[in-house]
Design an enzyme around this catalytic site. Structure first.
Site, PDB file in Angstrom:
ATOM      1  N   GLU A  73      -0.675   5.054  18.200  1.00 16.95           N
ATOM      2  CA  GLU A  73      -1.795   5.489  17.373  1.00 16.95           C
ATOM      3  C   GLU A  73      -2.961   4.512  17.402  1.00 16.95           C
ATOM      4  O   GLU A  73      -3.862   4.591  16.575  1.00 16.95           O
ATOM      5  CB  GLU A  73      -1.312   5.755  15.949  1.00 16.95           C
ATOM      6  CG  GLU A  73      -0.282   6.891  15.929  1.00 16.95           C
ATOM      7  CD  GLU A  73       0.160   7.297  14.537  1.00 16.95           C
ATOM      8  OE1 GLU A  73      -0.314   6.691  13.554  1.00 16.95           O
ATOM      9  OE2 GLU A  73       0.975   8.231  14.435  1.00 16.95           O
ATOM     10  N   LYS A 109       0.345  18.185   8.192  1.00 14.62           N
ATOM     11  CA  LYS A 109       0.334  18.171   9.659  1.00 14.62           C
ATOM     12  C   LYS A 109       0.439  19.614  10.128  1.00 14.62           C
ATOM     13  O   LYS A 109       1.462  20.265   9.896  1.00 14.62           O
ATOM     14  CB  LYS A 109       1.507  17.360  10.203  1.00 14.62           C
ATOM     15  CG  LYS A 109       1.430  15.871   9.921  1.00 14.62           C
ATOM     16  CD  LYS A 109       2.699  15.171  10.381  1.00 14.62           C
ATOM     17  CE  LYS A 109       2.592  13.662  10.247  1.00 14.62           C
ATOM     18  NZ  LYS A 109       3.878  12.992  10.569  1.00 14.62           N
ATOM     19  N   LYS A 137      -5.627  10.877   7.823  1.00  8.51           N
ATOM     20  CA  LYS A 137      -4.887   9.885   8.600  1.00  8.51           C
ATOM     21  C   LYS A 137      -5.043  10.260  10.056  1.00  8.51           C
ATOM     22  O   LYS A 137      -4.512  11.277  10.489  1.00  8.51           O
ATOM     23  CB  LYS A 137      -3.396   9.952   8.239  1.00  8.51           C
ATOM     24  CG  LYS A 137      -2.837   8.752   7.566  1.00  8.51           C
ATOM     25  CD  LYS A 137      -1.359   8.917   7.324  1.00  8.51           C
ATOM     26  CE  LYS A 137      -0.566   8.739   8.606  1.00  8.51           C
ATOM     27  NZ  LYS A 137       0.893   8.676   8.355  1.00  8.51           N
ATOM     28  N   GLN A 190       6.656   2.064   9.850  1.00  6.08           N
ATOM     29  CA  GLN A 190       5.961   2.696  10.968  1.00  6.08           C
ATOM     30  C   GLN A 190       4.455   2.454  10.989  1.00  6.08           C
ATOM     31  O   GLN A 190       3.858   2.353  12.054  1.00  6.08           O
ATOM     32  CB  GLN A 190       6.233   4.198  10.928  1.00  6.08           C
ATOM     33  CG  GLN A 190       5.825   4.948  12.178  1.00  6.08           C
ATOM     34  CD  GLN A 190       6.558   6.265  12.284  1.00  6.08           C
ATOM     35  OE1 GLN A 190       7.694   6.320  12.706  1.00  6.08           O
ATOM     36  NE2 GLN A 190       5.907   7.328  11.862  1.00  6.08           N
ATOM     37  N   ARG A 233      -0.883  13.534  14.659  1.00  4.05           N
ATOM     38  CA  ARG A 233       0.466  13.181  15.102  1.00  4.05           C
ATOM     39  C   ARG A 233       0.352  12.026  16.094  1.00  4.05           C
ATOM     40  O   ARG A 233      -0.725  11.732  16.607  1.00  4.05           O
ATOM     41  CB  ARG A 233       1.182  14.359  15.780  1.00  4.05           C
ATOM     42  CG  ARG A 233       1.405  15.588  14.946  1.00  4.05           C
ATOM     43  CD  ARG A 233       2.109  15.351  13.623  1.00  4.05           C
ATOM     44  NE  ARG A 233       3.457  14.803  13.708  1.00  4.05           N
ATOM     45  CZ  ARG A 233       4.585  15.504  13.523  1.00  4.05           C
ATOM     46  NH1 ARG A 233       4.520  16.807  13.289  1.00  4.05           N
ATOM     47  NH2 ARG A 233       5.769  14.911  13.547  1.00  4.05           N
ATOM     48  N   SER A 234       1.469  11.393  16.377  1.00  2.00           N
ATOM     49  CA  SER A 234       1.418  10.256  17.307  1.00  2.00           C
ATOM     50  C   SER A 234       1.078  10.704  18.723  1.00  2.00           C
ATOM     51  O   SER A 234       0.451   9.974  19.490  1.00  2.00           O
ATOM     52  CB  SER A 234       2.730   9.479  17.282  1.00  2.00           C
ATOM     53  OG  SER A 234       3.824  10.338  17.494  1.00  2.00           O
ATOM     54  N   ASP A 250       6.039  13.267   3.686  1.00  2.56           N
ATOM     55  CA  ASP A 250       5.794  13.772   5.042  1.00  2.56           C
ATOM     56  C   ASP A 250       7.058  14.469   5.531  1.00  2.56           C
ATOM     57  O   ASP A 250       7.168  15.690   5.471  1.00  2.56           O
ATOM     58  CB  ASP A 250       5.392  12.614   5.961  1.00  2.56           C
ATOM     59  CG  ASP A 250       5.249  13.041   7.419  1.00  2.56           C
ATOM     60  OD1 ASP A 250       5.155  14.259   7.680  1.00  2.56           O
ATOM     61  OD2 ASP A 250       5.240  12.164   8.301  1.00  2.56           O
TER      62      ASP A 250
END
Length: 430
Positions: free
Chosen positions: A209, A338, A389, A167, A367-368, A313
């Site tokens: 992203e 997250k 991130k 990903q 998050r995306s 995750d």
């Protein structure tokens, strides 16, 4: 002098707004008696773990079933009457009141998106009421550590319509002296990478992203990243390393992992990851195995845990119960944080605290489906996590977080410390 009554919650309003994918999400505003206001917008993920808190969607035809008007109604008709009159300074009490009102194990009654929007907005209102930046309000006087960014410059998997199974392929500029320089280094490699892809006749369109989404194999992606780092004038492994988000739950079925034309059991999957670590300067691997493949994760940790950061995750979903299970079983050595996986600021801080006390690193993550909200930038500094991130070097919902970190670094001045400069970035032998 600030009157404590000025910090009491007076009004809470909510609305349906859009995220970076054009899907509805929840925005909340918390207004205090003294006039201060805090606003927050919750993000949404594409590759979601089965154990995440429940994101409430309306269903039906409106917004193709993805509307959040029900969550907005819950805020205004159920949450607001419960919280008005409480002090915004007591974040734990505010969050506990919402959890009690919800009453479910996974926030499915009110919706994690409703609870989180109010939770984050409350913290920002309190900070504004005290005249403090959010990172200082949440982190106190020791909040001065700027995180190493894990920059997702090649997107695959659920984040892009291409041939890549993994990903995320990320740049980790741990060798910079400051966050500002780390951002510059990453940006230069990003633009160099674009030139290389163009020269090879590959797509330079971007994924959710902000990273490029070319049709490549996983090994090819690693090779072109190392080439881009070198061509930009940096030393792979010394100044800039690589990180992966395998997101392996997405291609795990019937106990096997199917990617790059192969089909592997857990031990073979670990072997595949070992080969990549030997071939490339990789310092971090996220979700190398599926979310409930605990035995596979244990083997991965035994084989690679001393060499690289192994981030859970989907495995941990920012949940202290799942994290404690991992700690007890010596599984992974890092947790991805997250805020919307668990659904409240207090529980997020508890997960970071448990990780730190147990020798696990924390990586604060977007998050995306993101928004212009920059809470996670402040959170990364407040908690001294040392890593963030938040996507690539394009798309304003990603860059917003980087720009906020630049502001924080400037505001801290000589007190600012870049995590990479003091060895507090991702683990690794690079």
């Amino acid at each position: 002098m600030i009157d404590s009554l000025d910090l009491v919650i007076d009004t809470i309003v909510a609305r349906e707004v859009l995220d970076s994918r054009g899907n509805p999400t929840v925005e909340a505003e918390v207004l205090l008696e003294g006039g201060a206001m805090g606003r927050a917008i919750v993000p949404s993920g594409a590759s979601t773990g089965a154990h995440e808190a429940h994101e409430l969607r309306d269903g039906g035809d409106r917004y193709m079933g993805k509307g959040v008007s029900q969550a907005v109604t819950h805020i205004e008709e159920r949450i607001a009457p419960t919280l008005c009159g409480l002090s915004a300074l007591d974040q734990a009490a505010v969050d506990a009141a919402m959890l009690e009102l919800d009453g479910s194990d996974n926030k499915s009654s009110l919706g994690a998106n409703a609870i989180l929007a109010v939770s984050m907005a409350t913290a920002r209102a309190a900070a504004n009421g005290l005249g403090l930046p959010l990172y200082r309000y949440l982190g106190g006087p020791m909040a001065n550590l700027l995180p190493v960014p894990l920059m997702n410059v090649i997107n695959g998997g659920a984040h892009a319509a291409n041939s890549l199974d993994f990903q995320e392929f990320m740049l980790v500029p741990h060798g910079a002296p400051s966050f500002r320089e780390a951002l510059r280094m990453g940006t230069e490699v990003f633009h160099t990478l674009k030139g290389l892809l163009k020269a090879k006749g590959m797509s330079t369109s971007v994924g959710d992203e902000g990273g490029f989404a070319p049709d490549l194999g996983n090994v090819e992606a690693g090779e072109i990243l190392v080439e881009a780092i070198t061509k930009a004038g940096y030393k792979p492994g010394e100044q800039i390393s690589l990180a992966l988000d395998v997101a392996s739950t997405e291609f795990f079925e019937n106990g096997r992992y199917a990617f790059d034309g192969g089909n592997y059991d857990s031990a073979e999957m670990v072997g595949q990851l070992e080969q990549l670590v030997e071939k490339f300067p990789i310092v971090s691997i996220e979700d190398g195995l599926a979310e409930d493949d605990w035995e596979g994760w244990k083997l991965l940790t035994e084989r690679l845990g001393g060499k690289v950061q192994l981030v859970g995750d989907d495995l941990f979903v920012t949940n202290t119960k799942r994290l404690q299970q991992g700690i007890d079983n010596s599984t992974a050595n890092s947790i991805l944080i997250k805020v919307n996986q668990i659904g409240s600021l207090t529980e997020t801080l508890q997960a970071i605290d448990l990780a730190g006390r147990s020798g696990y690193t924390s990586v604060i993550s977007h998050r995306s489906g993101e928004t212009e909200d920059t809470t996670i930038a402040d959170l990364s500094v407040a908690t001294r996590a040392g890593q963030i991130k938040t996507g690539s070097l394009s798309r304003s919902e990603r860059v917003a977080k980087y720009n906020q970190l630049l502001r924080i670094e400037d505001e801290l001045g000589s007190q600012a410390v870049y995590a990479g400069a003091v060895g507090q970035g991702p683990r690794g032998n690079a």
